[in-house]
Scaffold this active site. Sequence first.
Site, mmCIF file in Angstrom:
data_model
loop_
_atom_site.group_PDB
_atom_site.id
_atom_site.type_symbol
_atom_site.label_atom_id
_atom_site.label_comp_id
_atom_site.label_asym_id
_atom_site.label_seq_id
_atom_site.Cartn_x
_atom_site.Cartn_y
_atom_site.Cartn_z
ATOM 1 N N HIS A 17 0.879 -1.177 0.000
ATOM 2 C CA HIS A 17 0.000 0.000 0.000
ATOM 3 C C HIS A 17 0.914 1.224 0.000
ATOM 4 O O HIS A 17 1.588 1.505 0.986
ATOM 5 C CB HIS A 17 -0.878 -0.063 1.259
ATOM 6 C CG HIS A 17 -2.052 0.857 1.236
ATOM 7 N ND1 HIS A 17 -3.065 0.759 0.310
ATOM 8 C CD2 HIS A 17 -2.385 1.901 2.034
ATOM 9 C CE1 HIS A 17 -3.977 1.691 0.542
ATOM 10 N NE2 HIS A 17 -3.587 2.409 1.576
ATOM 11 N N LYS A 39 -10.276 6.517 -3.612
ATOM 12 C CA LYS A 39 -9.306 7.553 -3.241
ATOM 13 C C LYS A 39 -7.963 7.059 -3.725
ATOM 14 O O LYS A 39 -7.585 5.905 -3.483
ATOM 15 C CB LYS A 39 -9.356 7.727 -1.720
ATOM 16 C CG LYS A 39 -8.193 8.414 -1.069
ATOM 17 C CD LYS A 39 -8.606 8.893 0.328
ATOM 18 C CE LYS A 39 -7.479 8.756 1.341
ATOM 19 N NZ LYS A 39 -7.842 9.304 2.663
ATOM 20 N N LYS A 88 -3.874 7.451 -3.717
ATOM 21 C CA LYS A 88 -2.783 8.000 -2.919
ATOM 22 C C LYS A 88 -1.710 8.502 -3.871
ATOM 23 O O LYS A 88 -1.168 7.706 -4.658
ATOM 24 C CB LYS A 88 -2.214 6.892 -2.030
ATOM 25 C CG LYS A 88 -3.110 6.553 -0.873
ATOM 26 C CD LYS A 88 -3.096 7.689 0.104
ATOM 27 C CE LYS A 88 -3.759 7.342 1.406
ATOM 28 N NZ LYS A 88 -3.702 8.470 2.342
ATOM 29 N N ASP A 116 -5.487 11.815 -2.350
ATOM 30 C CA ASP A 116 -4.885 12.228 -1.075
ATOM 31 C C ASP A 116 -3.393 12.408 -1.322
ATOM 32 O O ASP A 116 -2.698 11.450 -1.677
ATOM 33 C CB ASP A 116 -5.127 11.151 -0.005
ATOM 34 C CG ASP A 116 -4.666 11.609 1.372
ATOM 35 O OD1 ASP A 116 -4.100 12.717 1.475
ATOM 36 O OD2 ASP A 116 -4.882 10.848 2.346
ATOM 37 N N GLU A 164 -7.387 15.908 -1.053
ATOM 38 C CA GLU A 164 -7.104 15.760 0.381
ATOM 39 C C GLU A 164 -5.670 16.175 0.693
ATOM 40 O O GLU A 164 -4.729 15.689 0.062
ATOM 41 C CB GLU A 164 -7.352 14.300 0.782
ATOM 42 C CG GLU A 164 -7.087 14.004 2.253
ATOM 43 C CD GLU A 164 -7.595 12.617 2.655
ATOM 44 O OE1 GLU A 164 -8.450 12.037 1.934
ATOM 45 O OE2 GLU A 164 -7.137 12.112 3.694
ATOM 46 N N ASP A 182 -6.956 16.961 6.264
ATOM 47 C CA ASP A 182 -6.759 15.730 7.051
ATOM 48 C C ASP A 182 -5.695 15.973 8.120
ATOM 49 O O ASP A 182 -6.028 16.331 9.253
ATOM 50 C CB ASP A 182 -6.410 14.553 6.129
ATOM 51 C CG ASP A 182 -6.285 13.242 6.904
ATOM 52 O OD1 ASP A 182 -6.611 13.234 8.098
ATOM 53 O OD2 ASP A 182 -5.851 12.221 6.324
ATOM 54 N N LYS A 233 -10.917 11.451 12.376
ATOM 55 C CA LYS A 233 -10.253 10.170 12.672
ATOM 56 C C LYS A 233 -10.210 10.023 14.180
ATOM 57 O O LYS A 233 -9.778 10.961 14.868
ATOM 58 C CB LYS A 233 -8.819 10.141 12.120
ATOM 59 C CG LYS A 233 -8.789 10.003 10.606
ATOM 60 C CD LYS A 233 -7.404 9.957 10.012
ATOM 61 C CE LYS A 233 -7.546 9.837 8.504
ATOM 62 N NZ LYS A 233 -6.312 10.009 7.762
ATOM 63 N N GLU A 250 -14.085 6.082 4.704
ATOM 64 C CA GLU A 250 -13.028 5.240 4.105
ATOM 65 C C GLU A 250 -12.681 4.106 5.069
ATOM 66 O O GLU A 250 -11.506 3.748 5.206
ATOM 67 C CB GLU A 250 -11.792 6.097 3.798
ATOM 68 C CG GLU A 250 -11.201 6.772 5.022
ATOM 69 C CD GLU A 250 -9.970 7.621 4.743
ATOM 70 O OE1 GLU A 250 -9.654 7.873 3.575
ATOM 71 O OE2 GLU A 250 -9.323 8.020 5.736
HETATM 72 C C1 MUC Z 1 -4.750 9.190 5.219
HETATM 73 O O1 MUC Z 1 -3.913 10.066 5.209
HETATM 74 O O2 MUC Z 1 -5.841 9.486 4.816
HETATM 75 C C2 MUC Z 1 -6.407 6.633 4.877
HETATM 76 C C3 MUC Z 1 -6.526 5.763 3.874
HETATM 77 C C4 MUC Z 1 -5.258 5.317 3.529
HETATM 78 O O3 MUC Z 1 -4.958 4.523 2.633
HETATM 79 O O4 MUC Z 1 -4.357 5.931 4.285
HETATM 80 C C5 MUC Z 1 -5.036 6.649 5.280
HETATM 81 C C6 MUC Z 1 -4.393 7.854 5.774
HETATM 82 MG MG MG Z 2 -5.357 11.534 4.385
#
Ligand code: MUC
Ligand code: MG
Length: 372
Positions: A21, A166, A168, A197, A223, A248, A272, A326
């Site tokens: 991941h 989402k 990354k 994000d 994000e 976030d 969170k 999420e």
């Molecule tokens: C984040 O920064 O959002 C949330 C989903 C993911 O894959 O990482 C987290 C952290």
């Molecule tokens: Mg995030």
Amino acid sequence: MTPLIESLETLLVDLPTIRPHKLSVATMACQTMVIVRLRTSEGIEGLGEGTTIGGLSYGPESPESIKRNIDTYLAPLLVGQPADNLNALRARLDRHVRGNAIAKSALETALLDAQGKRLGLSVAELLGGARQDHLPVLWVLASGDTQQDIDEAFQMLDTQHHRDFKLKIGSRSVDEDVRHVAAIKEVLGERAGVRVDVNQAWSESAAVRGIAALQEAGIELIEQPIPAREYAGLVRLANRFQVPMLADEAVQDVRDGLDLINGGFSGAFALKIAKAGGPRTALELAQLAKTAGVGLYGGTLLEGTIGTTAALHAWATLPELAWGTEMFAPLLLTDDIVTEPLNYRDFGVELPRGPGLGISIDEDKLRHYART
Ligand code: MUC
Ligand code: MG
């Protein structure tokens, strides 16, 4: 008779992920959870979880420091105290221990679980009552490979697991990231919502360039594009673009939320339990956001089933989650340490009924995955 907190045990549990991941801050092949087992004098057990991402790459608490700080500093403040007054216990922790939000979240979760089991109520009921028992859940595409992400997205759509994604980004150049995201959005089209994000990876000028292209490609939410403490920059980006900004890392708790709102932020906050120090304190931020007209999103630090369920009980009490949740991380892990995994269906997840969190530990699995 008032139940007392009799003992508190912490365990480090390592569960492999189903694939690497990739985030801008770390690539995860495994998730480490700090599991809390709290026992009361009535023989009730409360379960809690404190989890972060990638050791110390996401924030100032690591799994090892969470465990050590609970064992050395926080647990002795709780053991011997009445178990049924969460307000008094929280005040005691906050008076003697600064910060350590993830450790406090694990403890608050365990206390809520024990209190719910004692009273025969779910954690959501303790928090005022669930408004929904099925919450939408998106999937995070973070394999690092465009085609693999596309295949994964179609698999999630076809199995009706997830219809929002989402992505990354932030570990490659802005241009490469934009190409990757736009290619995925292009093939998914209107079938799926796509958001990104950046995990703080961009400067403000890189963000202006990147967000303009992402907006053009049909991305629906951006994000944390820039470093957490650059509040004024996030407000400028929110004012500049039509595509909304999701704060976030910038919004750990209600104090940050107030500063952002006072600074003129519009957009949304990622809640969170780990950032805020527990389900109850996360809901304080939700209340502020609602009052200020800021949208909400139920976020994760990739907790396993215990932490994810604690968050679900909190998010279920909210009148509106404009950006859904999420809470997918148990599906990112190859196995679980509970007897009944969460029920993911119809692009979302069912809220376990309780009492407490509504979860039991699978002792064999826990022994197998716990660090010795
Ligand atoms: C984040 O920064 O959002 C949330 C989903 C993911 O894959 O990482 C987290 C952290
Ligand atoms: Mg995030």
